[in-house]
Every structure is written in C-alpha cells, then in structure tokens.
Write an enzyme that holds these catalytic residues in place. Structure first.
Site, PDB file in Angstrom:
ATOM      1  CE  LYS A  22      -3.796  -0.430   2.076  1.00  0.00           C
ATOM      2  NZ  LYS A  22      -4.769  -0.718   3.155  1.00  0.00           N
ATOM      3  NE  ARG A  90      -6.777   4.304   4.453  1.00  0.00           N
ATOM      4  CZ  ARG A  90      -7.970   3.889   4.026  1.00  0.00           C
ATOM      5  NH1 ARG A  90      -8.145   2.618   3.697  1.00  0.00           N
ATOM      6  NH2 ARG A  90      -8.975   4.732   3.928  1.00  0.00           N
ATOM      7  N   GLY A  99      -7.879  -7.522   3.967  1.00  0.00           N
ATOM      8  CA  GLY A  99      -8.783  -7.658   5.094  1.00  0.00           C
ATOM      9  C   GLY A  99      -8.220  -8.373   6.298  1.00  0.00           C
ATOM     10  CG  MET A 101      -2.624  -7.509   9.115  1.00  0.00           C
ATOM     11  SD  MET A 101      -0.954  -7.140   8.561  1.00  0.00           S
ATOM     12  CE  MET A 101      -1.168  -6.913   6.806  1.00  0.00           C
ATOM     13  NE  ARG A 334      -5.764  -4.823  -2.741  1.00  0.00           N
ATOM     14  CZ  ARG A 334      -6.270  -5.048  -1.535  1.00  0.00           C
ATOM     15  NH1 ARG A 334      -5.484  -5.004  -0.473  1.00  0.00           N
ATOM     16  NH2 ARG A 334      -7.548  -5.323  -1.378  1.00  0.00           N
ATOM     17  CG  HIS A 449     -13.673 -10.515   4.148  1.00  0.00           C
ATOM     18  ND1 HIS A 449     -14.053 -11.788   4.528  1.00  0.00           N
ATOM     19  CD2 HIS A 449     -12.360 -10.413   4.440  1.00  0.00           C
ATOM     20  CE1 HIS A 449     -13.007 -12.401   5.031  1.00  0.00           C
ATOM     21  NE2 HIS A 449     -11.969 -11.588   4.996  1.00  0.00           N
ATOM     22  CB  CYS A 810       6.002 -41.233  -9.208  1.00  0.00           C
ATOM     23  SG  CYS A 810       6.682 -42.482  -8.093  1.00  0.00           S
ATOM     24  CE1 TYR A 830       8.822 -39.640 -13.868  1.00  0.00           C
ATOM     25  CE2 TYR A 830      10.829 -40.137 -15.110  1.00  0.00           C
ATOM     26  CZ  TYR A 830       9.836 -40.516 -14.203  1.00  0.00           C
ATOM     27  OH  TYR A 830       9.877 -41.766 -13.627  1.00  0.00           O
TER      28      TYR A 830
END
Length: 862
Positions: A22, A90, A99, A101, A334, A449, A810, A830
């Site tokens: 922020k 903030r 949401g 904090m 953001r 929220h 695997c 792999y």
C-alpha cells in the site's frame, strides 16, 4: 540511526519490502501526479523491531516530525478543537493480505473537535457520523471490543427510528449514538474514550503493528505460504471524506473484471459513505456505472486514472477511491486478486497488446491457482429449481451441508463438504472459509470480503443473496420460501449466483483457449517433462488431455480389486503352496494384460512406468470379523506389527517371485499385442518398489529379464522406486542394476522423518503446524532440507555410477509448484502427479526454468 518514516513524496531506498504494497503504491501514485491524500509510511523495519517489544527508539519523534509536515501542507492542526486535521491508519504488508489486518479512520476527533468539525464544514451530521465510526473502529482494533456491541446499538437506533439505512439517521440521532458508543467503550475498557489525538495515533499505530499477529492473519499466511517475519508497514494518511453529502462517495474498482479478465467497467460505488462500508459489506453498493450520473467529472477522471495505472503497472489494478465534494482521491492501488480464468485471459490479452512478454505472462500466473479451472460445475443436463439468486462473486459450483459459523465449518469440513452461510464474512472467518467448499452470504457485493477472499482461494462464492435470511440462534435459514436447518444440503453456483436447495450433479470443467495458449508458451520454456499418475485407461486418457507426456506411476494393486478379480486374488493369497498360487495367478494374468493394453493404447508413443505389486497381502483380505474361519487363520499368519515396513514391495516379490513373474509377463504380452495392433511400440518401464539394497534389485532385474525373454521380447526399462533413506545413500550401488530411479516421496517422507502419515495428519502434525514447529506440511510441500538432501545424494551418487540414469518423481509432491521447482534445480528428468495437477506442473516447470535464467516476476494478485 535508522530511518523508520517516509512521506509519500519522499524517496525511499527499499521499495515494497520496506514500504509495503500500500505504501509503495501511494508513493508511486504521488510521483505520477495522481490525486492521492498526503501522508507518510512507517516502514516494515519498525514493525519487525516492535514484534518482540516496544516500538523502536526514535519512531515517535519521526512520526511527530512527519505529522508536523502534514499539518503545514494541509493548513490544519492535528487535535485542533475548531477545524482538526484527521488521519487514517492503515496496514500494508509487502504481500497483499486483503482484510487480514486492521485499519482505523477519522483519528483526531474527540468530544470537542467533532463539534468544531461540524461548524467548520457546516455539516453536523457528517462530523458526528465520522466520530461514531472512530469510536467503533478504535474500540475494536485498539481495545479488542466485540464489534457486535456497537452494531447492536446502531441496529436498535435504526429500528427505533423506523429506518433500514444508516444515511437516514439525523445529526441528533448520531449524537445519541455517540453517547451509546462511548458507554459501550467505558463498560468494556473501564476508561473513557481517549480525547488526546496524539495518544489515539500512538495506540492506533501500535495496534496495526500488532494486527500482524492476529489469528486471521496467521491463518491467511499459513494458507498462502507468506513468511511470519516480514511484518507490515503502517500508512498514516490525511482523511478525505466520502460521507459529507450527495456530492461525495467511495468505491472500489478494477481495471479488468477480476472474475473473467475481460476489459470493461467493473467495480462498485456507494454515495455518501466511507470506504469501509464497501469492503465490509455493511451496505450493498451500486455498480460503478451509477457514479457517472451522480458525479460525472470525478467518474471521467477515474476512468482516465484506471487506464494510466494499468499501463504503468502492466497488470490488473484493484483501486480504492473516495470522492469528497466532487474531487477524486485514490487511496490504494495494487495488483488485483483474480480468478485463474481472469489471470489467463488478462495475461494473453496483455501479451497481444504488447504490454508484457510471454515470459512475463508465464511467470506472473500462480500455478496453484489453475486448480480453479478444474473445479466442478453444475451438470448442464441436471434439472433443478433455483431457490434464490445472489451475485456471482467467485466461479465454480459447490455442494455441501449448511454451516453457520467458521468454527463449525473448520470442524465439519474435515469430515464432509460444507457450505459456509453467513450474513457477511469477516476476516475472522478465514479458517472456516478455507475449510468450506463454497461460501454464501446475505450481504456484500462483488468487492466484499467474502468475494475477494473466495476468488483468491478459488472457492465458489455467492454474495449479496437478499432472498436468504438467517436465524443464527435457532441455526436455521430461509432460502426463498424454503426453511432449512444446519446440516441440510444446498448447491451454489458461483459463476451465475444461483442457490439451489438439495444436491445437484457436478461435472468437471474444460480447459479454455487462454489456458491452452499459456500452457503452450510454458511448454516452449520448460525443461522438465511432466507425466501423470494413472491406473486405468480412463485416467490415462484424461492425463493425456491435460498434456501429460507419459505415465510416471501406474499402481497395479488397484487392478486386483473388483467383484471378478478380488476373489481370485484372495484365492492366490490363501493357496497353501506355490502351485496353488500359480494356478490363481494364471487366471489373473489375462485380466492384468487387458488392463495394460488399455493403458498402453491410451498413451501410445509415450512412456508408461508400471509399479509391480507394492502393498502387503493382508490388504486384499476382508476384515477378520467378516472372514471365514480359514481366512481368519491366514490373516493371523500375515499379520504384522508395522505392515508398511514389513512384507511389501520388492520383499513380497522376492519371497513370492511368481507374483512378479505374472505381472512382468502380462506387461510384456500387452506391449507386444498393442504393437502388433497399432504398429506403435509402447515405451515400457517396469518399476520394482521399496528397494533398499542393490542385491534386491539385482535379483529382481534378473527375474524381469528372464520372464521377458520367454515371451516375444519388447524394449523396456527396468528400474526402482527410491523411497527409503538407505536407497538414497547407496544409490550408486543400486544404479548398477537400474535404468531409472523414480522418487516415491510419499513414503520417502515417512521413512526419512519417521512420520506415519495416517497418524500424523490431523494429530500431532496439526499441532506442529499451528505452533510453527514446522512451517509447512511435509506431505504437501517437499521437506527440501531433509528429504530433499537425501534426493540430492541419490541423484549425485546414482548418476556418478550411471550417467544415463533417468530420474523422476512420482509422489504427490510432483504436483506441488515449489517441489517442482526443487526437482528442476535437482536435475530430474520429469515429475509425475495426478492428472488434474498436470497443468499446474507444466506451468511450475516453466517458471522454474525462467527463474534459473533470472527472469522472475511477482505472481499476479500476489
């Protein structure tokens, strides 16, 4: 001495890690000339210093200095009784945690200043509305007062006045509400509400620092793999007010639709309101378009600003704004939380528009998020009645039993599928939201929220369902005209907003064109091959549809179950001698051969690794109380104190070689039959499980070669599953007899850590994770420093003995993005995972290759 505070217009050395998301956004917008309220950021360094004690020395003085600058630029004084400067406090961590904090608005008001503000603005209603909000938010965040105490007072007053809207309350009504709130504060704390503005600010900053450790933030960090030690910055921002009157408002908008990725207007607006009203779902907002007729100049400025910010950040932006007396202010921008579909659509479009490169598109998508595209959807052939309609807040369909609170969701969600049904969710509900298959709320909009968090987690969500009412005391709900109790089944469709009473059949979705495009780009970049774990022709075909380049694990034990086969398998186990066992195995052989033929045909031209029988024989016999007397005697003979470390895997094959002989014969015959039918020779890999000694594999390879030679020999590889610590340590000796190793990390984790997975998960391991003895579940994310080191030893020693040794994994870790990156770094050939995780592994493997080249980017919405 360290610097802990930076103004938004002041250069800072640390970027996001220092200023938080922020803070860095506000600073960058200030530098771009975008209208942002003045303010300053207290850094994450200060937060970390305060984690174990008081705030660092010198911080208060720096805050006072920057507050004085703010007073000078605004022409107002903090705490002034006549026309006070007001600020918000903030949170803002380096990694977005929406949401989780805390925020406090309107700091600086007191009993005297509220009336001064009323005189200065000529708006007593606005001033008192701001003060009652401060008392509530300050009481909740700083002093831990239950917010429902304040909400009850507000609801009682509205009922008394016969109104449903906060905005219908008069200035006199709000004065009465303030006194009620102050009594609540006094009753809960034993003190009067603080009248000193600087005391308010000091305690608010400390409370926001401390909110980093609140339970919901801890749960969120665990769920999203965010470190505990990075802390949060705190932003002190001059207040701008959206609640002054009809030429004011607040809203949230996105530069593209966060559910679909489509361009266009997307967001919500509330006239005469403060920002918390939107994100908390307190009032149901209007679509963003409604702002155009109310505030046309601010609306046009907002559209231009949205375009500028997306071009600057080259990503979807989530923007909070306020309009005060017709003037637009941005409070935050953001990278937006988004669905997987939106992430893919936006990435492809931005590449087409020249905003980002293909490598950036690949790197910014969170592989784990792709699971969302594999969520079930309502079966289009199903018939059902829609009981209620809400907002399509997060896509995907879910079916489960109703629960009314987060604790019940977390508890029952361990045993059955649950739908969390709430008036609206709050950040404290995060543990229940994680456990739920779907979320349904009465209130809130597309940026509430519930909507934002559900989209980030990929959980289906329907919000703002006004046809839903709840009686939490009675644990009942009314959906449309139907009454339901907790435990009743409902189905929700987060893509359409539909709510259905009862269960509806769900079907898996199909991968869309954007998904295919990004995965094709990923395939051009990655080095690691991606295979699938598949035991049936249907599984193999599905894996191939998802882009699997072979089968890394075909478990043959699953082929012995079923009404036709299990009795024959049990007959083999019950046989008194080898001859009897061979008679039963002869009957099983054509069944096994048919299975293998189906798998080879489904994977034509691709390698198939078949693991010979692994589990102990008692698993094929019934429970003792359901068995005959003769069978109970055999069960007692086979009984072991710890069967998972007993007669299983290669030990079974060495003790009863006729079992492995039958399986090898079935494999070779199936490969020959498919080759004769199709002209394509299957790429066969025969894998012996649980080898710990070179001599075990030497003898089993000898058996494999001899049986294959008796048949019309086909090309094949013979190798082993590495799932014991000794096998890792002595990998050079074992490699002498192996063409390949496949790391079975499920069992390797158990044997290396001394954890029984069945006994650990849900018991002591849950405690370990909660108490942070361990940061992650080692069965979900590879224990790189322990199990990973054993794998590294095995790779180095195995390839030192045989350079051409093929290496793969695997276990379930083959579909975990972080573990895939580790396998890339380790030099494996792999990874293999469940069919539905193949797309995740393909993308994760590409990101690992890009990271190796140094091309790293922040994941979208991260």
């Amino acid at each position: 001495m360290a610097t802990y505070v930076y103004s938004f217009d002041e250069p800072a050395p640390g970027g996001r890690e220092l200023l938080g998301g922020k803070g860095v956004g506000l600073a960058e917008m200030t530098q771009l000339g975008i209208p942002v309220p003045a303010g300053f950021t207290i850094t994450t360094d200060a937060s970390r210093a305060a984690m174990s004690g008081p705030v660092p020395e010198g911080l208060d003085a720096e805050v006072d200095e920057h507050l004085a600058r703010l007073e000078q630029s605004s022409g107002k004084r903090f705490g002034d009784p006549d026309d006070p400067l007001l600020v918000s406090v903030r949170s803002g961590a380096a990694v977005s945690m929406p949401g989780m904090m805390d925020t406090i608005l309107n700091l600086g008001l007191n009993d005297v200043a509220v009336e001064g503000l009323a005189r200065a603005t000529g708006n007593a209603r606005f001033a008192r509305d701001s003060y009652r909000r401060l008392i509530q938010m300050y009481g909740e965040v700083v002093d831990g007062i239950d917010g429902h105490r304040f909400e009850r007072s507000l609801a009682d007053l509205k009922a008394k006045r016969g109104t449903s809207q906060d905005t219908d309350l008069t200035a006199d009504d709000l004065a009465e509400l303030i006194e009620s709130y102050k009594r609540t504060y006094r009753d809960e704390t034993g003190d009067e509400f603080p009248q000193d503005a600087r005391e308010q600010l000091r305690r608010a900053v400390r409370a926001v620092f401390d909110s980093w450790e609140n339970p919901r933030a801890q749960v969120y960090r665990r769920a999203h793999g965010i470190p505990d030690d990075i802390g949060t910055a705190v932003n002190v921002v001059q207040m701008v007010f959206g609640n002054k009157g009809d030429d004011c408002g607040t809203g949230v908008c996105f530069t593209r639709d966060p559910s679909t990725g489509e361009q266009g207007l997307y967001g919500e607006f509330l006239a005469n309101a403060q920002g918390e009203d939107v994100v908390a779902g307190i009032r149901t907002p209007e679509p963003l378009e409604a702002m155009e007729s109310r505030l046309p100049d601010a609306f046009r400025q907002l559209l231009d600003t949205m375009r500028r910010l997306e071009e600057h950040y080259r990503d979807i932006q989530d923007i909070e704004f306020t309009v005060e007396e017709g003037a637009l202010y941005l409070l935050q921008t953001r990278s937006a939380k988004r669905t997987a579909a939106a992430a893919l659509k936006a990435a492809v479009d931005m590449v087409d528009d020249g905003l980002i490169t293909r490598d950036e598109a690949i790197a910014r998508i969170d592989p784990a998020q792709l699971d969302q595209l594999l969520h079930p959807m309502l079966d289009p052939r199903a018939s059902y009645a829609v009981a209620a309609q809400g907002l399509n807040a997060s896509p995907g369909a879910a079916c489960g039993v109703i629960v009314f609170d987060a604790d019940t969701a977390a508890d029952r969600g361990e045993r059955e599928d649950v739908i969390l049904v709430r008036w609206e969710t709050t950040p404290d509900d995060i543990h229940g939201m994680i456990a739920a298959k779907g979320i349904l709320t009465v209130h809130g909009g597309m940026t509430s929220h519930a909507a934002v968090v559900a989209r980030g987690m990929g959980t289906p969500c329907v919000a703002g369902c006004e046809d839903l009412s709840l009686d939490l005391k009675a644990r009942t709900a009314r959906i449309g005209d139907q009454d339901l109790r907790e435990g009743d089944v409902i189905t929700i469709d987060g893509g359409t907003g539909r709510v259905i009473v009862g269960a509806v059949d769900l079907v898996p979705p199909r991968i869309n064109e954007d998904f295919q495009t990004v995965l094709a780009w990923a395939d051009d970049v990655r080095r690691l091959k991606v295979r699938a774990n598949a035991d049936t022709p249907d599984d193999a075909a599905r894996a191939r549809e998802f882009g699997a380049e072979g089968i890394g694990l075909c478990r043959t034990e699953h082929m012995f179950f079923g009404d036709e086969r299990l009795p024959v398998m049990q007959e083999m186990i019950m046989a008194r001698d080898e001859e009897g066992r061979r008679r039963a195995l002869d009957r099983l052989l054509p069944m096994q051969q048919a299975d293998f033929e189906g798998i080879f045909e489904a994977m034509a031209g691709l390698p198939v690794t078949i693991r010979l029988l692994d589990p102990p024989l008692h698993e094929f016999l019934p429970a003792p109380e359901e068995a005959s007397e003769e069978m109970r005697a055999r069960i007692r003979q086979l009984q072991e104190a710890n069967p998972m470390l007993g007669t299983r895997g290669c030990r079974l094959g060495l003790q009863f070689p006729e079992i492995y002989e039958m399986q090898v014969r079935a494999i070779v015959r199936a490969a020959r039959a498919v080759q004769d039918r199709t002209g394509d020779a299957p790429l066969v890999e025969i894998m012996h499980p649980l080898v710990g000694f070179a001599e075990e594999l030497r003898r089993l390879r000898e058996l494999t070669v001899a049986v294959a030679a008796e048949e019309n020999d086909v090309e094949y590889l013979c190798g082993t599953m590495i799932e014991l610590p000794r096998a890792c340590i002595r990998a050079d000796e074992i490699a002498e007899h192996a063409d390949f190793f496949s790391f079975g990390t499920n069992d390797l984790t158990q044997t290396a850590l001394g954890f029984s997975r069945d006994d650990a998960e849900g018991k002591f391991l849950t405690h370990y994770l909660h108490e942070r003895v361990l940061d992650t579940n080692p069965f979900e994310h590879l224990d790189e420093s322990g199990v990973g080191d054993l794998m590294r030893i095995a790779v180095e020693r195995g390839r030192s003995a045989k350079e051409s040794l093929k290496l793969g994994i695997c276990g379930e870790h083959g579909g975990d993005p972080a573990s895939v990156a580790f396998c890339h770094d380790l030099g494996l050939d792999y990874v293999s995972c469940s069919p539905f995780r193949v797309p995740l592994a393909r993308l994760a493997a590409a990101q690992a290759a890009l990271a190796e080249r140094g091309a790293t980017y922040v994941a979208a919405g991260g």
